[in-house]
Design a protein around this motif. Structure first.
Motif, mmCIF file in Angstrom:
data_model
loop_
_atom_site.group_PDB
_atom_site.id
_atom_site.type_symbol
_atom_site.label_atom_id
_atom_site.label_comp_id
_atom_site.label_asym_id
_atom_site.label_seq_id
_atom_site.Cartn_x
_atom_site.Cartn_y
_atom_site.Cartn_z
ATOM 1 N N ALA A 552 0.831 -1.202 0.000
ATOM 2 C CA ALA A 552 0.000 0.000 0.000
ATOM 3 C C ALA A 552 0.861 1.244 0.000
ATOM 4 O O ALA A 552 0.510 2.254 -0.628
ATOM 5 N N ASP A 553 2.015 1.185 0.697
ATOM 6 C CA ASP A 553 2.872 2.375 0.720
ATOM 7 C C ASP A 553 3.617 2.531 -0.598
ATOM 8 O O ASP A 553 3.701 3.626 -1.153
ATOM 9 N N THR A 555 2.725 1.588 -3.559
ATOM 10 C CA THR A 555 1.777 2.048 -4.572
ATOM 11 C C THR A 555 1.375 3.500 -4.314
ATOM 12 O O THR A 555 1.271 4.306 -5.246
ATOM 13 N N SER A 556 1.186 3.858 -3.053
ATOM 14 C CA SER A 556 0.802 5.236 -2.726
ATOM 15 C C SER A 556 1.933 6.220 -2.997
ATOM 16 O O SER A 556 1.699 7.344 -3.461
ATOM 17 N N TRP A 557 3.175 5.793 -2.684
ATOM 18 C CA TRP A 557 4.311 6.659 -3.014
ATOM 19 C C TRP A 557 4.338 6.953 -4.512
ATOM 20 O O TRP A 557 4.625 8.075 -4.943
ATOM 21 N N ALA A 594 -4.468 4.820 -8.979
ATOM 22 C CA ALA A 594 -5.609 4.928 -8.072
ATOM 23 C C ALA A 594 -6.634 3.843 -8.362
ATOM 24 O O ALA A 594 -7.199 3.229 -7.443
ATOM 25 N N MET A 597 -5.385 0.518 -7.019
ATOM 26 C CA MET A 597 -5.520 0.389 -5.559
ATOM 27 C C MET A 597 -6.944 0.043 -5.158
ATOM 28 O O MET A 597 -7.174 -0.636 -4.162
ATOM 29 N N TRP A 608 -7.558 -1.624 -0.049
ATOM 30 C CA TRP A 608 -8.436 -0.958 0.919
ATOM 31 C C TRP A 608 -9.381 -1.993 1.517
ATOM 32 O O TRP A 608 -10.072 -2.714 0.804
ATOM 33 N N PRO A 639 -1.328 6.625 1.764
ATOM 34 C CA PRO A 639 -2.210 7.084 0.687
ATOM 35 C C PRO A 639 -2.671 8.534 0.843
ATOM 36 O O PRO A 639 -3.033 9.176 -0.149
ATOM 37 N N ALA A 642 -0.841 11.264 -1.453
ATOM 38 C CA ALA A 642 -1.101 11.459 -2.889
ATOM 39 C C ALA A 642 -2.299 12.388 -3.043
ATOM 40 O O ALA A 642 -3.439 11.950 -3.214
ATOM 41 N N SER A 690 -6.879 12.994 -5.647
ATOM 42 C CA SER A 690 -6.496 12.311 -4.416
ATOM 43 C C SER A 690 -6.849 10.842 -4.510
ATOM 44 O O SER A 690 -7.784 10.458 -5.223
ATOM 45 N N LEU A 691 -6.096 10.009 -3.794
ATOM 46 C CA LEU A 691 -6.466 8.599 -3.677
ATOM 47 C C LEU A 691 -7.686 8.418 -2.789
ATOM 48 O O LEU A 691 -8.294 7.352 -2.770
#
Length: 875
Positions: A552-553, A555-557, A594, A597, A608, A639, A642, A690-691
């Motif tokens: 998750a991190d 992908t969010s980065w 996004a 995810m 999520w 997340p 982002a 935003s995500l």
């Protein structure tokens, strides 16, 4: 314009070399990868603290409160001796990585008190005990203690009882760019008279022992000075010592007899001054008063409460009366330093906050270091030295043969981490830009240069493993520094800088996509990503289950990275329309990430968890099954980072970009409705990327702002306190892998155990949380309110939450209503002693419950972000 700003301008435009000399020595060269020529990569064992006084270093020099030129050819620092220690105090002591119960740790007290950005004035304090330094006790006891135990610190040994120590202040004031006044003041804090030898050292870095026919420099006495003749013989420097100190000379060369029990033909080795002073070995120093290393020995007898000072002057000129203007220079530079900070700190009324911010910035400026490392030469060895073991060519950093570093770089901590780290450096540049935006920009450019960045586009992580993967925050830092610099320049941004970094970020982004998106589905891995022990498994190693981890991190980065590059593209497109297409590319890439995810259009597992309202890593097993690893950690909060807003005025200036956005959103309504809020304009008709939609953001913030989970009195914890009573357990092969809430030192050996992301408060991610909340507020405005803290019934704006989190972080260092600082924990001496309580230590991370400083004690690096948080926000 203040005098310091004029000097800074002259230095940055090349008119005068005001930054040629600075605090560029490291505080620990021993135990580094650079100096390790072993077959097995045992850096701590190859050059130990005990060996350091006798071994000439290959790649750099160390010292206490030291300075050098920007190539570290000529060095100056202080050594002390209290008459009872077994050797001179030439370097700071600490336990090595294999000696401490939580890894390496410095066991000394020293403080960076002041510095201007040109180093025209600098001040540092070192506290030197009058009794024998407890070297053996510190090693033995810390080695004995376990992961569950607190570390034994120097103050715990009782050596500061009755204040039997010296406060040694080291100050520098530049008369000109290459004319430096040096004042060293020792104060006896103890109850009785005590003796102290002060031995300021001048020496050349050994550049002649490695290559055939390399020129050798020379130190010698000339008239009233020690003359330093540089290797090329074309220039000289002069050191003037006030009073009548004893002059001692030797060579900066290894003592092979002591180090390796090898026969020598005699000589005056690096440890010669130590052997002469401590052991009375008369033949250890050169009676002809010449060499490549020397010291001026001042023997002081200091009464209780008394202070004595010695004066030196280092200059590129021959001076007949070097001390005639000495005091005037000091007074003037101190006044000018005060003027510089008075202008910077306008709007800060609290005296304590002024002190904290100034010391934080001093730490940032003192933590510059000349970093020298040529991996190709290091692996191959030197012509004049024994060939290193062949095994090294298949070992550490073998893929980085192009890397050739020889620059002044901001270090995380010049003792514990005396090497650059890619994501640390990005955060350093924010507070550095407050005082010297040009230096901050140089740092960001540096890591993208061809002799740093790998040809495949990867940024070097750190010398222990350049191929490790740090979070991709370089573009974010570049944009932040660009905007700070733009404001300082009256609204004119440095487009050339922005464009130069942007082009290299295209290579790095491509590396991420090609290397860390295992299946090309926009779900990224990345490894440990700077968060050391945060996961169930070591995320930088192959999984014991087989398969792979979708992070998750990670992908969010990458979603954040896409938005950073989109923002940079938009700015560049305002000056050159061709960049509209790259802005479009990163806008679309963000939406694809996004969508991945949220598992749009797939039947795979979603990162999520709708029941828990939280993001988790997902492990994919070789048999095709997948499972979320339900650890409530910082991984699930990333997340938030982002997020970006688009202003309608900007879109009107970029018609190609706007048209492509509208086409894409009309044809992919699934993605648009998921993340963009595109058809729901916010304040001023701006748009949000935003995500997190409003609902998801609220649910995530509900957890983050819960004092029983992430919210601490001192910021946001890296792991939810929920796991204190409810550890996460993953069963594998009859073994339980557990993640529990651990608010301070690590109880895990993962990554050496000297860092902990399972509960403490860390500045870099907290800073990004605050900034993200400010962006959300920029879109939602004051109409959008959330409960803060969770369960309190108190509803405030997102901006108010951001401000409160900033205040909580600052509270780590500021005195509370009882006059105590959270960072000092329960140590009464640090809390109450007038000679300790106002000298700050900027730790690596902080106890998740009480705010006590933990980890590296001088990591002003990213903890220096507190300087930015203390700065009033100006619209």
């Amino acid at each position: 314009m203040t005098a310091e700003k004029r000097r800074l301008q002259a230095a940055n435009t090349g008119k005068s070399p005001w930054k040629k000399w600075g605090p560029y020595l490291t505080e620990r060269q021993w135990g580094t990868v650079r100096e390790d020529y072993s077959a097995n990569g045992n850096a701590w064992g190859y050059v130990s603290h005990d060996m350091a006084r006798s071994k000439a270093y290959r790649w750099g020099e160390e010292g206490i409160a030291g300075i050098s030129d920007y190539t570290q050819s000529l060095c100056f620092s202080l050594a002390c001796w209290n008459g009872v220690d077994p050797f001179l105090k030439e370097r700071l002591f600490g336990v090595a990585g294999n000696e401490g119960n939580h890894g390496e740790d410095v066991k000394e007290y020293y403080y960076y008190l002041d510095s201007t950005p040109t180093h025209s004035y600098m001040k540092m304090l070192y506290k030197y005990p009058q009794q024998a330094f407890p070297y053996e006790l510190l090693v033995a006891e810390n080695r004995r203690r376990g992961k569950q135990d607190r570390e034994l610190e120097l103050v715990d040994t009782g050596i500061f009882s009755e204040n039997r120590y010296f406060d040694v202040f080291i100050e520098y004031a530049k008369a000109t760019a290459e004319d430096i006044c040096i004042r060293i003041t020792a104060i006896n804090r103890g109850p009785e008279q005590a003796v102290l030898d002060l031995l300021p050292h001048l020496w050349f870095r050994n550049s002649w022992s490695w290559h055939t026919d390399a020129p050798k420099p020379k130190l010698s006495v000339k008239g009233n000075a020690i003359q330093a003749t540089m290797p090329d013989k074309t220039e000289s420097y002069f050191l003037y010592a006030d009073g009548d100190p004893e002059l001692l000379f030797c060579e900066n060369e290894s003592n092979a007899s002591r180090l390796y029990n090898m026969p020598t033909d005699g000589g005056f080795f690096k440890d010669g001054i130590n052997d002469y002073v401590v052991n009375g070995q008369q033949n250890a120093v050169n009676p002809t008063n010449e060499g490549t290393r020397m010291a001026c020995r001042y023997h002081l007898e200091i009464a209780p409460g008394e202070s004595q000072s010695i004066r030196l002057r280092f200059s590129n000129k021959s001076l007949r009366q070097p001390f005639q203007t000495f005091e005037k220079v000091f007074q003037q530079r101190q006044t000018e330093a005060d003027e510089f900070y008075a202008e910077l700190q306008q709007g800060i009324a609290n005296e304590d906050a002024l002190n904290v911010q100034r010391q934080a910035l001093a730490g940032m400026l003192w933590s510059k270091q000349f970093y020298y490392f040529n991996v190709g030469e290091w692996l191959s060895g030197d012509a004049n030295q024994p060939p290193p073991p062949d095994a090294r060519k298949e070992g550490r950093n073998r893929e980085w043969l192009h890397l050739h570093n020889a620059d002044i770089i901001s270090m995380p901590d010049k003792w514990e981490y005396p090497w650059y780290a890619a994501w640390d450096l990005a955060f350093h540049c924010i507070p550095l830009a407050m005082v010297d935006a040009e230096f901050a920009k140089e740092q960001l450019l540096l890591l993208t240069r061809e002799w740093y960045m790998h040809p495949n586009g990867q940024l070097p992580a750190y010398e222990w493993a350049f191929s490790d993967v740090n979070p991709p925050v370089h573009a974010w830092a570049t944009w932040r520094v660009y905007k700070m610099d733009q404001k300082q320049r009256g609204g004119k941004g440095d487009i050339r800088f922005l464009e130069a970094v942007f082009h290299k970020m295209l290579l790095n982004f491509t590396w991420w996509v090609n290397r860390k998106d295992k299946h090309g589905d926009n779900l990224f891995q990345g490894g440990f990503l700077g968060l050391d022990n945060i996961g169930v498994f070591d995320r930088s190693a192959p999984l014991p289950t087989g398969g792979h981890l979708e992070q998750a991190d990670g992908t969010s980065w990458m979603a954040m990275y896409s938005l950073n590059l989109m923002r940079m593209s938009i700015e560049l497109a305002l000056h050159n329309p061709v960049y509209q297409s790259t802005a479009t590319k990163f806008f679309e890439h963000f939406l694809y990430i996004a969508g991945a995810m949220a598992n749009i259009g797939k039947e795979d597992i979603d990162l999520w968890d709708d029941a828990d309202k939280f993001f988790y890593d997902a492990i994919h097993f070789p048999n095709g099954e997948a499972k979320r690893l339900k650890v409530r950690s910082m991984v699930g909060l990333i997340p938030l980072f982002a997020v970006e807003t688009l202003e309608p005025g900007t879109l009107e200036k970029l018609p190609e970009f706007k048209a492509r956005l509208e086409w894409f959103l009309e044809n992919r309504p699934d993605l648009a409705s998921l993340v963009s809020r595109w058809y729901e304009p916010g304040l001023g008709e701006r748009h949000l990327l935003s995500l997190l939609r409003g609902h998801r953001m609220k649910r995530l913030l509900k957890r983050m702002l819960d004092e029983n989970e992430f919210l601490s009195e001192y910021g946001v914890r890296a792991l939810s306190k929920y796991h204190q009573a409810n550890p996460y357990v993953f069963h594998l092969n009859n073994q339980a892998h557990q993640v529990s809430y651990v608010p301070a030192e690590s109880d895990s050996y993962m990554f050496g155990g000297n860092s902990n992301w399972r509960g403490p408060v860390w500045f870099p991610v907290n800073f990004l949380i605050i900034e993200s909340l400010q962006k959300f507020h920029h879109y939602y405005s004051d109409d959008f309110k959330i409960e803060y803290p969770t369960g309190s019934g108190n509803y405030v704006t997102i901006a108010a939450v951001a401000d409160s989190l900033s205040e909580r972080l600052c509270r780590l260092f500021l005195r509370d209503e009882h006059g105590r600082r959270a960072v000092f924990g329960d140590d009464d001496k640090f809390q109450n002693d007038p000679h300790f309580r106002d000298h700050l230590l900027f730790y690596e991370y902080f106890h998740g419950d009480n705010g006590r400083g933990v980890g590296a004690s001088h990591q002003t690096g990213w903890t220096g972000l507190v300087a930015k948080l203390l700065q009033p926000r100006r619209k």
